[in-house]
Design a protein around this motif. Structure first.
Motif, PDB file in Angstrom:
ATOM      1  N   SER A   1       0.823  -1.202   0.000  1.00  0.00           N
ATOM      2  CA  SER A   1       0.000   0.000   0.000  1.00  0.00           C
ATOM      3  C   SER A   1       0.862   1.259   0.000  1.00  0.00           C
ATOM      4  O   SER A   1       0.443   2.301  -0.523  1.00  0.00           O
TER       5      SER A   1
ATOM      6  N   ARG B   1       0.374   4.459  -2.407  1.00  0.00           N
ATOM      7  CA  ARG B   1       0.145   5.781  -1.824  1.00  0.00           C
ATOM      8  C   ARG B   1       1.128   6.809  -2.370  1.00  0.00           C
ATOM      9  O   ARG B   1       0.754   7.956  -2.662  1.00  0.00           O
TER      10      ARG B   1
ATOM     11  N   ARG C   1      -7.315  -4.687   3.150  1.00  0.00           N
ATOM     12  CA  ARG C   1      -6.673  -3.694   4.032  1.00  0.00           C
ATOM     13  C   ARG C   1      -5.925  -2.645   3.222  1.00  0.00           C
ATOM     14  O   ARG C   1      -5.921  -1.455   3.569  1.00  0.00           O
ATOM     15  N   THR C   2      -5.284  -3.094   2.144  1.00  0.00           N
ATOM     16  CA  THR C   2      -4.593  -2.139   1.268  1.00  0.00           C
ATOM     17  C   THR C   2      -5.580  -1.133   0.689  1.00  0.00           C
ATOM     18  O   THR C   2      -5.303   0.076   0.627  1.00  0.00           O
TER      19      THR C   2
ATOM     20  N   MET D   1      -8.430  -0.089   1.930  1.00  0.00           N
ATOM     21  CA  MET D   1      -8.893   0.826   2.971  1.00  0.00           C
ATOM     22  C   MET D   1      -7.822   1.842   3.337  1.00  0.00           C
ATOM     23  O   MET D   1      -8.118   3.020   3.545  1.00  0.00           O
ATOM     24  N   ARG D   2      -6.570   1.412   3.408  1.00  0.00           N
ATOM     25  CA  ARG D   2      -5.491   2.344   3.747  1.00  0.00           C
ATOM     26  C   ARG D   2      -5.299   3.389   2.652  1.00  0.00           C
ATOM     27  O   ARG D   2      -5.084   4.579   2.945  1.00  0.00           O
ATOM     28  N   VAL D   3      -5.363   2.953   1.413  1.00  0.00           N
ATOM     29  CA  VAL D   3      -5.185   3.903   0.300  1.00  0.00           C
ATOM     30  C   VAL D   3      -6.315   4.925   0.285  1.00  0.00           C
ATOM     31  O   VAL D   3      -6.081   6.126   0.107  1.00  0.00           O
TER      32      VAL D   3
ATOM     33  N   SER E   1      -8.149   5.949   2.787  1.00  0.00           N
ATOM     34  CA  SER E   1      -8.005   6.854   3.932  1.00  0.00           C
ATOM     35  C   SER E   1      -6.878   7.861   3.691  1.00  0.00           C
ATOM     36  O   SER E   1      -7.028   9.055   4.011  1.00  0.00           O
ATOM     37  N   TYR E   2      -5.791   7.408   3.109  1.00  0.00           N
ATOM     38  CA  TYR E   2      -4.653   8.302   2.868  1.00  0.00           C
ATOM     39  C   TYR E   2      -5.002   9.382   1.847  1.00  0.00           C
ATOM     40  O   TYR E   2      -4.751  10.576   2.074  1.00  0.00           O
TER      41      TYR E   2
END
Length: 326
Positions: free
Chosen positions: A199, A203, A244-245, A247-249, A251-252
């Protein structure tokens, strides 16, 4: 037989002594006889002029009005239109209160570009046949949508696509980006340690892309349309890690763009638990999924156009298609 006496010649009858008949108001020969019945007394000149003001009186009235208005006039007021700038028409409210308009609102037509992968392509085809239409009923907000969807599009292709569009069109008022899902492992055999699965790499790529877009479109509002979940990530061995990747991307990028003046669109109903939202390929959206996608897209764009202070749509906790929108 007695002889008949010769008759005397007939005397002229009194008819010959009558005055000749006069028809249609003919004038008699005697002028004294006609003067009495047809004489019309003209109106006295004094009666027609007494209702009007003389030039001296008009000047006095004009001088009195000028004194009341505080103007030192010595000549009568001319009867002509007022000169420009004397306030012949009321001043519009907009000019009196310029601060009422938002900083990103414009009076002309507003164009919205929606750029993305096959999700955007399929959504456009579905919108044309739906009740929303390809413009998502945003005509009432003086906005026009321009769809640009490409199957398999990746993050690296965003800037080149925008440069191509700028050659034929002016910069849009808003740019909606729906891309990045194909950057989460798309090649067979990709593992957690590979660059496709990290991720952090994705990002960094998105940060570089956003910085370039700000340079290409300095006056455009950039909107991030979150990467949708999938029932199955192609090429991904560890499916929970792929989720999870994603969701993290999301959010970032949302945090980054909101800090730079951008917006963020969420799709809370498009969840893995709602399997009916996805097609049999477990990647693309079904008819119900496209309905929900277009609904949230329309709701968000409408909110952003009406209120520049709105940053995220829908807000956290606002789930369900029953939300009212104008």
């Amino acid at each position: 037989m007695p002889k008949r006496k010769n008759r005397e010649p007939a005397q002229p009858t009194t008819r010959s002594k009558r005055q000749p008949r006069h028809h249609h108001g003919a004038v008699a020969a005697n002028p004294q006889a006609q003067s009495a019945p047809i004489s019309i007394d003209p109106v006295a000149p004094a009666q027609t002029t007494t209702s009007l003001l003389s030039s001296e009186q008009l000047q006095q009235v004009s001088q009195a009005v000028a004194d009341i208005l505080g103007q030192n006039r010595t000549q009568p007021m001319p009867i002509e239109p007022l000169q420009p700038g004397m306030g012949t028409q009321p001043m519009p409210i907009e000019s009196l209160q310029p601060s009422m308009a938002g900083p990103d609102q414009c009076t002309g037509p507003r164009t919205i570009w929606i750029l993305g992968s096959s999700i955007v392509k399929h959504a456009f085809c579905y919108a044309r046949k739906s009740q929303y239409g390809a413009n998502l009923e945003l005509d009432r907000h003086n906005a026009t949508i321009f769809w640009q969807g490409k199957g398999g599009m990746r993050v690296e292709e965003i800037c080149s696509k925008v440069r191509t569009l700028l050659k034929v069109q002016n910069a849009p008022h808003m740019l909606v980006i729906h891309c990045g899902g194909n950057n989460i492992p798309a090649s067979k055999g990709a593992k957690i340690g590979d660059r496709h699965a990290k991720s952090a790499d994705l990002r960094d790529k998105l940060k570089t892309v956003i910085e370039k877009l700000i340079q290409l479109l300095p006056s455009t509002i950039i909107i991030w349309s979150q990467i949708l979940p999938r029932l199955h990530w192609r090429g991904g061995i560890n499916q929970p890690a792929m989720e999870r990747t994603r969701m993290r991307v999301n959010s970032y990028v949302a945090t980054l763009l909101i800090g730079l003046g951008g917006k963020y669109i969420r799709y809370p109903e498009l969840h893995k638990a709602n399997t009916g939202m996805f097609c049999k390929d477990k990647v693309h959206l079904s008819g119900m999924g496209n309905d929900m996608f277009l609904y949230r897209l329309q709701q968000a764009l409408q909110a952003f156009l009406n209120d520049s202070s709105v940053k995220v749509s829908p807000r956290v906790g606002q789930n369900g298609p029953w939300l009212r929108y104008d």
